[in-house]
Write a protein that holds these residues in place. Structure first.
Motif, PDB file in Angstrom:
ATOM      1  N   UNK A 147       0.778  -1.072   0.245  1.00  0.00           N
ATOM      2  CA  UNK A 147      -0.223  -0.032  -0.319  1.00  0.00           C
ATOM      3  C   UNK A 147       0.606   1.122  -0.106  1.00  0.00           C
ATOM      4  N   UNK A 148       1.927   1.233   0.569  1.00  0.00           N
ATOM      5  CA  UNK A 148       2.830   2.538   0.894  1.00  0.00           C
ATOM      6  C   UNK A 148       3.100   2.026   0.105  1.00  0.00           C
ATOM      7  N   UNK A 149       3.999   1.511  -0.729  1.00  0.00           N
ATOM      8  CA  UNK A 149       4.901   2.010  -1.979  1.00  0.00           C
ATOM      9  C   UNK A 149       4.222   1.885  -3.201  1.00  0.00           C
ATOM     10  N   UNK A 207      10.462  -2.937  -2.175  1.00  0.00           N
ATOM     11  CA  UNK A 207      11.500  -3.111  -1.658  1.00  0.00           C
ATOM     12  C   UNK A 207      12.401  -3.081  -0.112  1.00  0.00           C
ATOM     13  N   UNK A 208      12.170  -1.430   0.041  1.00  0.00           N
ATOM     14  CA  UNK A 208      12.697  -1.101   0.835  1.00  0.00           C
ATOM     15  C   UNK A 208      11.918  -0.937   2.002  1.00  0.00           C
ATOM     16  N   UNK A 209      10.588  -0.862   2.055  1.00  0.00           N
ATOM     17  CA  UNK A 209       9.255  -1.251   2.026  1.00  0.00           C
ATOM     18  C   UNK A 209       8.940  -2.139   2.850  1.00  0.00           C
ATOM     19  N   UNK A 210       9.343  -3.484   2.291  1.00  0.00           N
ATOM     20  CA  UNK A 210       8.794  -4.796   2.764  1.00  0.00           C
ATOM     21  C   UNK A 210      10.149  -4.841   3.938  1.00  0.00           C
ATOM     22  N   UNK A 211      11.624  -5.160   3.710  1.00  0.00           N
ATOM     23  CA  UNK A 211      12.736  -4.581   4.366  1.00  0.00           C
ATOM     24  C   UNK A 211      12.236  -4.430   5.654  1.00  0.00           C
ATOM     25  N   UNK A 212      12.040  -2.764   5.838  1.00  0.00           N
ATOM     26  CA  UNK A 212      11.452  -2.337   6.723  1.00  0.00           C
ATOM     27  C   UNK A 212      10.502  -2.821   7.495  1.00  0.00           C
TER      28      UNK A 212
END
Length: 149
Positions: free
Chosen positions: A30-32, A124-129
């Motif tokens: 949702x965020x990305x 990718x960045x959001x999922x890692x976070x």
């Protein structure tokens, strides 16, 4: 389209419970995807206010969209799906592709073409976070539980 680093993400997601992993995926998707929806909205024709207002990110489809989606994916059971685009308006695809009486006014495809790689990088960045936050929350709960015993 080239994807890198998602195999490692999938391995980390498998370490989480199914429900926790799905929640992390939904939040990250949702965020990305929101910047893509914003680009679609910005590119939609100005005189189509209802169309512009209907553009968003959601896990839900209209009944008609669900029926068409089921035909397209058949038995493919994705763990989490997120949809970006116009709501269930009959004029959305007519505006995008045009008709014999109306020239096309594309808003979705240009947004996707300009944002697809950036969206995947954001994902990718959001999922890692999200995974890191989820692991920290689980560790904190385990520590509290251990102190309480």
């Amino acid at each position: 389209m080239r994807l890198e680093g998602f195999a490692e993400l999938e391995a980390e997601l498998r370490k989480l419970s199914k429900g926790t992993g799905k929640g992390a995926l939904r939040r990250a998707l949702r965020k990305s995807a929101q910047p893509l929806a914003d680009k679609m909205e910005a590119g939609a024709p100005k005189d189509e206010g209802e169309l512009r207002d209907s553009i968003g990110v959601s896990t839900k489809l209209s009944a008609r969209q669900r029926k068409l989606h089921r035909k397209a994916v058949r038995d493919d059971k994705a763990s989490v799906e997120m949809f970006v685009g116009a709501g269930p308006l009959p004029q959305a695809h007519l505006t995008e592709f045009g008709t014999s009486n109306q020239a096309p006014q594309p808003f979705a495809r240009p947004a996707w073409d300009s944002d697809q790689q950036d969206m995947l990088n954001r994902l990718k960045a959001e999922l890692w976070a999200e995974i890191e936050k989820t692991v920290k929350r689980a560790e904190a709960r385990a520590a509290r539980a251990a102190r309480g015993r």
